[in-house]
Design an enzyme around this catalytic site. Structure first.
Site, PDB file in Angstrom:
ATOM      1  N   GLU A  71      33.387  54.763  76.404  1.00 55.24           N
ATOM      2  CA  GLU A  71      32.958  54.659  78.175  1.00 55.24           C
ATOM      3  C   GLU A  71      31.984  53.808  78.272  1.00 55.24           C
ATOM      4  OE1 GLU A  71      32.190  57.458  80.825  1.00 55.24           O
ATOM      5  OE2 GLU A  71      31.343  59.278  78.931  1.00 55.24           O
TER       6      GLU A  71
ATOM      7  N   LYS B 240      31.783  69.002  79.458  1.00 59.35           N
ATOM      8  CA  LYS B 240      30.642  69.360  80.410  1.00 59.35           C
ATOM      9  C   LYS B 240      29.974  70.694  80.571  1.00 59.35           C
ATOM     10  CE  LYS B 240      31.204  65.306  82.840  1.00 59.35           C
ATOM     11  NZ  LYS B 240      31.662  64.195  81.829  1.00 59.35           N
TER      12      LYS B 240
END
Ligand code: PSU
Ligand code: MN
Length: 304
Positions: free
Chosen positions: A22, A156
């Protein structure tokens, strides 16, 4: 509608293993020059493991699969590059924008290009306080609908990890641990939550992914392979939690909302830890790229 770089086009034609990467981590996740060094290091880790890297991004309104050195440098230095998730793609193309693609947008583009394996750091997920903000990353519904194997260090740590695992369960997305029984917490090796399925080898992961695609056919979702950050760079969970509490307060104070939340929190963590979080983040990204390449290579072996 997609511009393939020459090495990626050749790899697709020859059936070579490919790993997608990404670019929101380049445009919004890490500061310059760490972001550019990281982009090069992830590609090098994939090449060294015998696969072909394909960093995905949007330049001047063109969706690109595979970026050359100059294109990577341009994305890494363009401070006005957009953060592009699934919903942002069409406008970026019409408006000739530059942008980094999130996990959601990268999965979508990789799948269109015929690439099944993708490496990132930590996926987006359900944010803490989601019941009032409704902040749930578009990465989660994308995992539910797009058949790409995403190699990550979990979600995350700034997120609500139990809620994120619940969402993935609801959507039927398989979550595998790689040489661990615990769901990692991005900067830390364990969140204290178990993964539903442990695997120990790239071969085992490849076999499960193949069966997932074969069994679910055109209805297949994505799959998560969760790799803990390497022991020498992992940060203790209680220390990370204390820093996150400070970062979340700063975000609330500054009234940060929408797609700005995740970049704000990552930057706050970097400042508060004097760059230690950046070191951990870049190391786990490179490690994930290497594991993804091992799985992509294994997927080319027909007998598993
Ligand atoms: N992993 C990292 N750093 C990042 C990201 C992932 O180590 O910056 C990016 C990914 O592109 C992911 C995005 O899709 O953060 C999540 O943003 P949001 O929470 O707004 O969906
Ligand atoms: Mn969000």
């Amino acid at each position: 509608m997609i511009t393939l770089a020459a090495p990626v086009a050749q790899a697709l034609a020859q059936g070579l293993p490919i790993v997608a990467l990404e670019s929101t981590v380049i445009t919004h996740g890490l500061p310059y020059p760490h972001n550019l060094e990281l982009a090069h290091a992830m590609e090098a880790a994939i090449t060294a493991a015998g696969a072909v890297p394909a960093t995905i991004g949007v330049l001047d309104g063109q969706v690109r699969v595979g970026l050359d050195q100059a294109q990577l440098a341009r994305l890494a230095q363009n401070r006005t590059a957009r953060k592009l998730s699934r919903r942002d793609i069409a406008a970026a193309l019409v408006q000739h924008a530059d942008g980094g693609t999130t996990v959601a947008a990268t999965m979508l583009i990789a799948h269109r290009a015929g690439i099944a394996v993708f490496a990132t750091g930590g996926i987006g997920g359900v944010h803490r306080g989601y019941s009032t903000t409704l902040d749930i990353s578009a990465d989660l519904p994308e995992l539910a609908r797009t058949p790409v194997l995403v190699v990550c260090a979990g979600a995350k740590a700034i997120l609500d990890l139990p809620a994120t695992l619940e969402y993935l369960e609801t959507c039927g997305v398989p979550v595998l641990g790689y040489q661990t029984s615990d769901f990692p917490a991005f900067y830390s090796q364990s969140s204290g939550l178990p993964v539903p399925t442990r695997t120990d080898t790239a071969q085992a992961v490849a076999a499960i992914w193949r069966r997932h695609l074969a069994w679910h056919g055109s209805q297949a979702s994505g799959m998560l392979l969760c790799v803990p950050p390497p022991a020498d760079v992992a940060l203790p969970r209680d220390r990370v939690e204390a820093e996150i509490a400070v970062a979340l307060q700063a975000a609330a104070h500054a009234n940060v909302r929408g797609q700005a939340v995740t970049p704000f929190l990552l930057a706050a963590m970097a400042t508060q830890t004097h760059g230690e979080s950046i070191r951990t983040n870049t190391a786990l990204l490179c490690h994930n790229a290497q594991v993804a390449a091992h799985v992509a290579v294994r997927l080319r072996v027909s007998e598993d």
